[in-house]
Design a protein around this motif. Structure first.
Motif, PDB file in Angstrom:
ATOM      1  N   GLN A   1     -10.980  -9.547  -1.569  1.00  0.00           N
ATOM      2  CA  GLN A   1     -10.467 -10.664  -0.758  1.00  0.00           C
ATOM      3  C   GLN A   1      -9.526 -10.140   0.327  1.00  0.00           C
ATOM      4  N   HIS A   2      -8.616  -9.246  -0.053  1.00  0.00           N
ATOM      5  CA  HIS A   2      -7.837  -8.495   0.936  1.00  0.00           C
ATOM      6  C   HIS A   2      -8.392  -7.086   0.980  1.00  0.00           C
TER       7      HIS A   2
ATOM      8  N   ASN B   1      -7.847 -17.295  -4.357  1.00  0.00           N
ATOM      9  CA  ASN B   1      -9.253 -17.696  -4.536  1.00  0.00           C
ATOM     10  C   ASN B   1      -9.977 -16.799  -5.537  1.00  0.00           C
TER      11      ASN B   1
ATOM     12  N   GLU C   1      -3.584 -23.023  -3.101  1.00  0.00           N
ATOM     13  CA  GLU C   1      -3.156 -22.352  -4.337  1.00  0.00           C
ATOM     14  C   GLU C   1      -2.957 -23.348  -5.471  1.00  0.00           C
TER      15      GLU C   1
ATOM     16  N   HIS D   1       3.412 -16.989   5.978  1.00  0.00           N
ATOM     17  CA  HIS D   1       1.955 -16.881   6.092  1.00  0.00           C
ATOM     18  C   HIS D   1       1.215 -18.130   5.644  1.00  0.00           C
TER      19      HIS D   1
ATOM     20  N   HIS E   1       2.081 -11.021   8.419  1.00  0.00           N
ATOM     21  CA  HIS E   1       0.786 -11.162   7.740  1.00  0.00           C
ATOM     22  C   HIS E   1      -0.319 -11.292   8.793  1.00  0.00           C
TER      23      HIS E   1
HETATM   24  C1  UD1 Z   1      -4.109 -15.295   0.375  1.00  0.00           C
HETATM   25  C2  UD1 Z   1      -3.880 -16.311  -0.767  1.00  0.00           C
HETATM   26  C3  UD1 Z   1      -2.412 -16.715  -0.795  1.00  0.00           C
HETATM   27  C4  UD1 Z   1      -1.523 -15.503  -0.889  1.00  0.00           C
HETATM   28  C5  UD1 Z   1      -1.837 -14.576   0.278  1.00  0.00           C
HETATM   29  C6  UD1 Z   1      -0.999 -13.331   0.273  1.00  0.00           C
HETATM   30  C7  UD1 Z   1      -5.731 -17.829  -1.268  1.00  0.00           C
HETATM   31  C8  UD1 Z   1      -6.208 -19.209  -1.143  1.00  0.00           C
HETATM   32  N1  UD1 Z   1      -4.662 -17.515  -0.550  1.00  0.00           N
HETATM   33  O1  UD1 Z   1      -3.829 -15.960   1.572  1.00  0.00           O
HETATM   34  O2  UD1 Z   1      -2.192 -17.515  -1.935  1.00  0.00           O
HETATM   35  O3  UD1 Z   1      -0.171 -15.898  -0.832  1.00  0.00           O
HETATM   36  O4  UD1 Z   1      -3.230 -14.206   0.185  1.00  0.00           O
HETATM   37  O5  UD1 Z   1      -1.295 -12.550   1.372  1.00  0.00           O
HETATM   38  O6  UD1 Z   1      -6.304 -17.057  -1.989  1.00  0.00           O
HETATM   39  N2  UD1 Z   1      -6.986 -10.741   6.705  1.00  0.00           N
HETATM   40  C9  UD1 Z   1      -6.933  -9.477   7.229  1.00  0.00           C
HETATM   41  N3  UD1 Z   1      -6.891  -8.441   6.361  1.00  0.00           N
HETATM   42  C10 UD1 Z   1      -6.887  -8.604   5.015  1.00  0.00           C
HETATM   43  C11 UD1 Z   1      -6.947  -9.906   4.495  1.00  0.00           C
HETATM   44  C12 UD1 Z   1      -6.984 -10.962   5.347  1.00  0.00           C
HETATM   45  O7  UD1 Z   1      -6.913  -9.289   8.432  1.00  0.00           O
HETATM   46  O8  UD1 Z   1      -6.840  -7.602   4.289  1.00  0.00           O
HETATM   47  C13 UD1 Z   1      -7.002 -11.895   7.625  1.00  0.00           C
HETATM   48  C14 UD1 Z   1      -8.364 -12.524   7.755  1.00  0.00           C
HETATM   49  O9  UD1 Z   1      -8.571 -12.827   9.108  1.00  0.00           O
HETATM   50  C15 UD1 Z   1      -8.264 -13.805   6.970  1.00  0.00           C
HETATM   51  C16 UD1 Z   1      -6.779 -14.114   7.024  1.00  0.00           C
HETATM   52  O10 UD1 Z   1      -6.120 -12.865   7.137  1.00  0.00           O
HETATM   53  O11 UD1 Z   1      -9.045 -14.824   7.493  1.00  0.00           O
HETATM   54  C17 UD1 Z   1      -6.285 -14.811   5.793  1.00  0.00           C
HETATM   55  O12 UD1 Z   1      -6.662 -14.113   4.604  1.00  0.00           O
HETATM   56  P1  UD1 Z   1      -7.108 -14.905   3.291  1.00  0.00           P
HETATM   57  O13 UD1 Z   1      -7.436 -13.965   2.194  1.00  0.00           O
HETATM   58  O14 UD1 Z   1      -8.131 -15.912   3.642  1.00  0.00           O
HETATM   59  O15 UD1 Z   1      -5.849 -15.728   2.893  1.00  0.00           O
HETATM   60  P2  UD1 Z   1      -4.320 -15.383   2.967  1.00  0.00           P
HETATM   61  O16 UD1 Z   1      -3.723 -16.227   4.022  1.00  0.00           O
HETATM   62  O17 UD1 Z   1      -4.073 -13.913   3.015  1.00  0.00           O
END
Ligand code: UD1
Length: 432
Positions: A61-62, A121, A160, A244, A276
């Motif tokens: 996811q990340h 998620n 969340e 964030h 973030h």
């Molecule tokens: C997610 C979690 C949130 C947590 C947060 C910590 C859910 C619903 N949300 O939110 O609870 O507090 O992580 O960071 O699971 N992106 C990158 N690099 C990465 C990951 C993401 O550039 O490694 C960008 C992407 O464009 C993405 C956006 O960040 O669309 C958001 O990432 P996402 O995983 O969808 O949710 P978070 O806001 O990080």
């Protein structure tokens, strides 16, 4: 059924940044259990002396180094055994992809337990998959253990909150971090037999790594620490900011209102703002100028320009775990919309202002250092003023003693041995 596995098999999920520090102590506790068995198997009687086979699954996811990879080094986490490579997407697309890819792993590994942590998620997706798996005609499946269960903001517009509710209601073992969690689960009709008040594995990590975090040079890199003639150094006052949540950063006016409150604080002390990826994108989309601070995020995300009064809001890339803990420990105040940071500042005794309308972690307000300020500029400013002058001192919440992960692993072992001795199937479909 074939020959029973000589190991108890646990599959643990990580996906997003806040998962890594919650899982690291569980893996350490599993390793400690296995170490005790191999050192002296004869002396172990109850709970079961079975060794644990552990499989770490990263959903992806990340995926950025700064959001994921660096945490594995900082927290001594092993390389994931399975990487699902899911990446970003809408909630539906991301969750669906996690579920599709994770189902294959559960079917092939057939673990005894699937351990999910927190509320992202990946947590909900993997719990949902596991509760619908059926290994045989009796409907047996792994037990689902949810770590950080029972927290409720009572705000279902937060993704969340939906993840927490769904995960709790399909899980078999509910590991609670604070007493409000027991009450919330009870109010929702969850059988208390499934609920265990074990403490907080995120705090286990903090207690393990807070001394090591002192070796971080982040304060020097940001110009917050100066050496003196006699060789000693002192850290200048500064504030630390993280934002964030979609509700705070996806709307231009709301985001600006929070930033304006921080610009006021930045006239007195530098405000360090590790950004973030979602927030950085919004700053770009909205064409925001954060004012008198330089945007310092570059290849190393740091600069040496902060050590002056009124240095403004200073943006950096997201930071690794040890650098961030070091910055929290020495901050005069932390302003955040994160859940975990409310807990970590409570443990460290650092004043925290939460820029949200609610918190799912009320213990951080009741006995910690947290104030929930809302998101209106005037309210955030007022909370910051009060928190900058608060009397020091907080009480550590019950069971936040660095032993949560050990308790969890003990309960998993006991549950497994009871299940084996009664020769019941793992569990029938349905969780009530
Ligand atoms: C997610 C979690 C949130 C947590 C947060 C910590 C859910 C619903 N949300 O939110 O609870 O507090 O992580 O960071 O699971 N992106 C990158 N690099 C990465 C990951 C993401 O550039 O490694 C960008 C992407 O464009 C993405 C956006 O960040 O669309 C958001 O990432 P996402 O995983 O969808 O949710 P978070 O806001 O990080």
């Amino acid at each position: 059924m074939g020959t029973p596995n000589p190991y108890m098999k646990i599959l643990t999920i990580v996906g997003a940044r806040p998962n890594f520090m919650k899982v690291a102590p569980i893996i350490a506790a599993i390793n400690a259990h296995n170490g005790r068995i191999s050192a002296n198997p004869a002396q172990l009687s109850d709970p079961s002396p079975e060794p644990i086979q552990h499989i770490l699954v990263h959903t992806g996811q990340h995926y950025d180094e700064v959001m994921s990879g660096s945490f594995f080094n900082d927290l001594n986490l092993p390389k994931p055994d399975v990487h699902l490579g899911v990446g970003s997407g809408t909630h539906a697309a991301q969750t669906a992809e996690i579920m599709k890819r994770f189902e294959e792993v559960v079917v092939s590994e057939k673990p005894d337990f699937v351990v999910v942590v927190g509320d992202v998620n990946s947590t909900m997706g993997c719990a949902l998959v596991t509760c619908k798996i059926s290994f045989d005609v009796a409907g047996s499946r792994p037990l689902i253990a949810h770590v950080e269960s029972g927290l409720r903001s009572f705000d279902r517009t937060m993704p969340e909150e939906v993840n927490r509710i769904v995960t709790d209601h399909v899980s078999d073992l509910l590991f609670v971090t604070e007493e409000s969690g027991i009450q919330n689960l009870c109010n929702e009709g969850v059988s208390l037999e499934r609920v265990h008040f074990v403490g907080n594995t995120m705090i286990d990590s903090l207690l393990t790594f807070k001394d090591k975090a002192e070796q971080s040079t982040i304060c020097e890199k940001l110009g917050l620490r100066t050496g003196s003639a006699n060789g000693s150094s002192s850290t200048l006052p500064y504030a630390l900011l993280t934002l964030h949540r979609p509700s705070n950063v996806d709307n231009r006016e709301g985001f600006l209102s929070i930033i304006e409150a921080l610009q006021e604080l930045a006239k007195d002390v530098p405000v360090i703002f590790p950004v973030h990826p979602r927030t950085r994108q919004r700053i770009k989309d909205f064409g925001l100028d954060l004012g008198n601070g330089a945007d310092t995020a570059g290849s190393n995300g740091c600069s040496a320009a902060a050590g002056q009064r009124g240095a403004g809001i200073m943006l950096t890339d997201p930071l690794g775990y040890l650098d961030f803990v070091c910055l929290m420990k020495h901050a005069s105040i932390v302003v955040t919309d994160s859940g975990g940071i409310q807990e970590e500042t409570t443990c460290l005794g650092i004043p925290c202002v939460t820029v949200r309308e609610n918190t799912e972690r009320p213990v951080t307000v009741e006995c910690g250092t947290n104030v929930v300020a809302g998101t209106k500029k005037e309210n955030v400013q007022e909370a910051i003023r009060r928190q900058m002058h608060r009397e020091s001192g907080s009480t550590m919440p019950k069971n936040w003693d660095g032993r949560a992960a050990a308790r969890i692993v003990d309960i998993l072992i006991q549950t497994h041995s009871v299940k084996n001795s009664s020769h019941r199937p793992l569990i029938q479909q349905g969780c009530a």
